[in-house]
Motif scaffolding. Structure first.
Motif, PDB file in Angstrom:
ATOM      1  N   PRO A 113     -41.833 -55.934  -2.852  1.00  0.00           N
ATOM      2  CA  PRO A 113     -41.959 -56.819  -1.563  1.00  0.00           C
ATOM      3  C   PRO A 113     -40.729 -56.431  -0.675  1.00  0.00           C
ATOM      4  O   PRO A 113     -40.982 -56.772   0.651  1.00  0.00           O
ATOM      5  CB  PRO A 113     -41.652 -58.035  -2.177  1.00  0.00           C
ATOM      6  N   SER A 114     -39.819 -56.160  -1.005  1.00  0.00           N
ATOM      7  CA  SER A 114     -38.425 -55.789  -0.522  1.00  0.00           C
ATOM      8  C   SER A 114     -38.801 -54.559   0.932  1.00  0.00           C
ATOM      9  O   SER A 114     -37.716 -54.315   1.735  1.00  0.00           O
ATOM     10  CB  SER A 114     -37.295 -55.402  -1.043  1.00  0.00           C
ATOM     11  N   GLU A 115     -39.860 -53.975   0.486  1.00  0.00           N
ATOM     12  CA  GLU A 115     -40.320 -52.829   1.218  1.00  0.00           C
ATOM     13  C   GLU A 115     -41.083 -53.052   2.491  1.00  0.00           C
ATOM     14  O   GLU A 115     -41.675 -52.201   3.082  1.00  0.00           O
ATOM     15  CB  GLU A 115     -40.679 -51.385   0.696  1.00  0.00           C
ATOM     16  N   LEU A 116     -41.585 -54.468   2.325  1.00  0.00           N
ATOM     17  CA  LEU A 116     -42.789 -54.732   3.166  1.00  0.00           C
ATOM     18  C   LEU A 116     -42.251 -55.657   4.405  1.00  0.00           C
ATOM     19  O   LEU A 116     -41.511 -56.664   3.888  1.00  0.00           O
ATOM     20  CB  LEU A 116     -43.812 -55.391   2.429  1.00  0.00           C
ATOM     21  N   ASP A 117     -43.004 -55.698   5.307  1.00  0.00           N
ATOM     22  CA  ASP A 117     -42.538 -56.990   6.516  1.00  0.00           C
ATOM     23  C   ASP A 117     -42.908 -58.097   5.848  1.00  0.00           C
ATOM     24  O   ASP A 117     -43.554 -58.476   5.072  1.00  0.00           O
ATOM     25  CB  ASP A 117     -43.313 -56.430   7.581  1.00  0.00           C
ATOM     26  N   LYS A 118     -42.021 -59.261   6.264  1.00  0.00           N
ATOM     27  CA  LYS A 118     -42.065 -60.393   6.072  1.00  0.00           C
ATOM     28  C   LYS A 118     -43.343 -61.212   6.219  1.00  0.00           C
ATOM     29  O   LYS A 118     -43.746 -61.912   5.533  1.00  0.00           O
ATOM     30  CB  LYS A 118     -40.961 -61.317   6.807  1.00  0.00           C
ATOM     31  N   ARG A 150     -44.997 -52.466   7.587  1.00  0.00           N
ATOM     32  CA  ARG A 150     -43.387 -52.209   7.514  1.00  0.00           C
ATOM     33  C   ARG A 150     -43.296 -51.329   8.666  1.00  0.00           C
ATOM     34  O   ARG A 150     -43.891 -50.719   9.786  1.00  0.00           O
ATOM     35  CB  ARG A 150     -43.121 -51.578   6.252  1.00  0.00           C
ATOM     36  N   ARG A 188     -35.906 -60.794   6.422  1.00  0.00           N
ATOM     37  CA  ARG A 188     -36.814 -59.909   7.130  1.00  0.00           C
ATOM     38  C   ARG A 188     -38.046 -59.061   6.223  1.00  0.00           C
ATOM     39  O   ARG A 188     -39.126 -58.840   6.965  1.00  0.00           O
ATOM     40  CB  ARG A 188     -35.894 -58.412   7.438  1.00  0.00           C
ATOM     41  N   THR A 189     -37.534 -59.216   4.984  1.00  0.00           N
ATOM     42  CA  THR A 189     -38.965 -58.646   4.009  1.00  0.00           C
ATOM     43  C   THR A 189     -39.665 -59.441   3.482  1.00  0.00           C
ATOM     44  O   THR A 189     -39.365 -60.832   3.399  1.00  0.00           O
ATOM     45  CB  THR A 189     -38.113 -57.730   3.128  1.00  0.00           C
ATOM     46  N   SER A 190     -40.418 -59.131   2.742  1.00  0.00           N
ATOM     47  CA  SER A 190     -41.418 -60.384   1.934  1.00  0.00           C
ATOM     48  C   SER A 190     -40.873 -60.671   0.980  1.00  0.00           C
ATOM     49  O   SER A 190     -41.443 -61.740   0.331  1.00  0.00           O
ATOM     50  CB  SER A 190     -42.858 -59.359   1.695  1.00  0.00           C
ATOM     51  N   GLU A 191     -40.012 -60.043   0.400  1.00  0.00           N
ATOM     52  CA  GLU A 191     -38.931 -60.690  -0.807  1.00  0.00           C
ATOM     53  C   GLU A 191     -37.916 -61.676  -0.301  1.00  0.00           C
ATOM     54  O   GLU A 191     -38.050 -62.924  -0.850  1.00  0.00           O
ATOM     55  CB  GLU A 191     -38.027 -59.547  -1.340  1.00  0.00           C
ATOM     56  N   ASP A 192     -37.638 -61.346   1.024  1.00  0.00           N
ATOM     57  CA  ASP A 192     -36.610 -62.463   1.632  1.00  0.00           C
ATOM     58  C   ASP A 192     -37.382 -63.822   1.817  1.00  0.00           C
ATOM     59  O   ASP A 192     -36.876 -64.864   1.547  1.00  0.00           O
ATOM     60  CB  ASP A 192     -36.112 -62.116   2.968  1.00  0.00           C
TER      61      ASP A 192
END
Ligand code: FAD
Ligand code: UDP
Length: 397
Positions: A181-186, A333, A150-154
């Motif tokens: 990155p975990s707070e941003l959309d993938k 996000r 889901r996130t930019s970290e994932d």
């Protein structure tokens, strides 16, 4: 192209278009506003007024010659790339092109290595001599599968694991967006692929090139039509009650248009530090990225790589991301998408105005996507015109 400054008639109505209402008032002379203005004027014979609060056309793609005579991009490096032949065909009416394949290096662990990560990056960083198959296996052994990306970290962890994520993505993204990155959309880090071959191009689109004489020259030609008037250095608010128009196309920030009635949509801004150096070249490629959190800027651009200009000196810019300033980047996000939805619903219920472009529709769009969006809007308007016009009234082009 008639240009008028608003100061001449700061109080009272502006006498433009021979005192007749314009068919369209278009706010913003960037890609969105200029392309739709050209289409409406040239395609449908509409009288159009374009206003921009900046003192120049071309929006964020504006380029100009600096004091040393070096061509720079005022708002950071703009590289044209697309897979859409029709967008190339459209813009090719207004410019010739220079072939250019963008390459970026990242400074990591005292190395300068290609980003997107490729075989060279991996071999250099880890002191290895892998081939493509080995590099694939190497990345697969480091990847940490994420069930629901889901996130930019994932996205990154799922593909290449935590160590490379931390070296290339975490610090850069935190600086660029002011968010983890975990707070941003993938969709944000998904823009950057990972490769196991030696391809070191930043983009793999079919078409990658630069307008031969620059973006601003191209925009001059897009806007050069007798049915287009242009007011620069003019905010929409300064003219909204002083010119008459039938329809409005708004390419500025949608939340500002509605006086922030649901609250501010977050945008990320940048501060550019431009410098001219007394040397012909600074770096091997146009852009060098600095993911290291200890370095306050994200990247250095050297413009001569982009433009192909020959000059004894070279001009560069550092990019310092910041929260306040010109709204450059909508921030992808969920909560922002939800807030935008409230504005877009309000927009749908506000007759006479259409929102367009990166700020008008709060989308992290590249230039080609904005051109595509403007051409799609034009097609819609054209269809409405042909269905409402009595037979024979429309000019055949
Ligand atoms: P803009 O270019 O932002 O134009 C909007 C215009 O509206 C502005 O000129 C503004 O002054 C004007 N305006 C706003 N409000 C008002 C008002 N109230 N009254 C009057 N005028 C107003 N895309 C790529 O394809 N390749 C790249 O390499 C690339 N690099 C980029 C690098 C950076 C640093 C940035 C920020 C963006 C980059 N982009 C790139 C994206 C590209 O800039 C945009 O896709 C494109 O410029 C969007 O065009 P636009 O017309 O929607 O918006
Ligand atoms: N990114 C990163 N490290 C890099 C390059 C990109 O972490 O070296 C991430 C970062 O979050 C960035 C996003 O990937 O905002 C998209 O990069 P791109 O170059 O497409 O950004 P833009 O040109 O729009 O600034």
């Amino acid at each position: 192209m008639p240009q008028v400054t608003v100061e001449h008639a700061i109080h009272g109505p502006l006498h433009l278009n021979n005192g007749q209402p314009y068919d369209y008032l278009i706010v913003g002379a960037g890609f969105a506003g200029s392309v739709i203005a050209e289409r409406l004027a040239a395609g449908l014979g509409q009288n159009v007024l374009v206003v921009d609060r900046r003192p120049h056309i071309a929006g964020n793609a504006y380029d100009c010659v600096d004091e040393a005579g070096v061509m720079i991009h005022r708002y950071g490096p703009h590289i044209f790339h697309t897979n859409a032949q029709r967008i190339v065909d459209y813009l090719s009416r207004f410019t010739q092109w220079r072939d250019y394949s963008h390459r970026v290096l990242a400074r990591v662990d005292e190395h300068l290595v290609p980003i997107p990560i490729n075989l060279t990056t991996l071999n250099t960083l880890f002191g290895l001599d892998m081939d493509e198959d080995q590099a694939q296996a190497f990345l697969a052994s480091r990847a940490e599968p994420v069930a629901d990306v889901r996130t930019s970290e994932d996205v990154v962890i799922n593909q290449i694991g935590r160590e490379l994520y931390e070296k290339f993505f975490r610090g850069y993204t935190r600086k660029q967006w002011g968010l983890d990155p975990s707070e941003l959309d993938k969709s944000v880090t998904s823009r950057i692929p990972t490769r196991t071959n030696e391809d070191d191009r930043y983009f793999t689109d079919t078409f990658q090139m630069m307008p031969l004489h620059g973006y601003t020259r191209m925009f001059e030609r897009i806007l050069d039509h007798p049915r287009i008037d242009l007011l620069l250095g003019t905010d929409f608010r300064a003219v909204r009650d002083r010119v008459q128009y039938k329809q409005l196309i708004y390419c500025g920030p949608i939340d500002e248009f509605f006086d922030f009635c649901f609250g501010k949509l977050p945008y990320r801004s940048l501060r550019f530090q431009h410098e001219t150096l007394a040397q012909g070249r600074l770096q091997a490629v146009a852009v060098v990225n600095f993911p290291d959190p200890a370095v306050p800027y994200t990247r250095i651009t050297e413009y001569k790589h982009l433009t192909g200009q020959e000059h004894a000196r070279t001009s560069i810019s550092y990019e310092f991301p910041c929260a306040e300033g010109e709204p450059y980047y909508p921030i992808p996000r969920l909560e922002n998408a939800e807030l935008y939805k409230r504005y877009s619903t309000l927009a749908d219920n506000t007759p006479g105005v259409t929102f367009l472009g990166r700020l008008g529709t709060y989308k992290y769009y590249n230039m080609d996507q904005v051109v595509g969006q403007a051409l799609a809007l034009y097609q819609r308007i054209e269809r409405e015109h042909s269905s409402s016009a009595p037979t024979g009234e429309l000019e055949i082009r």
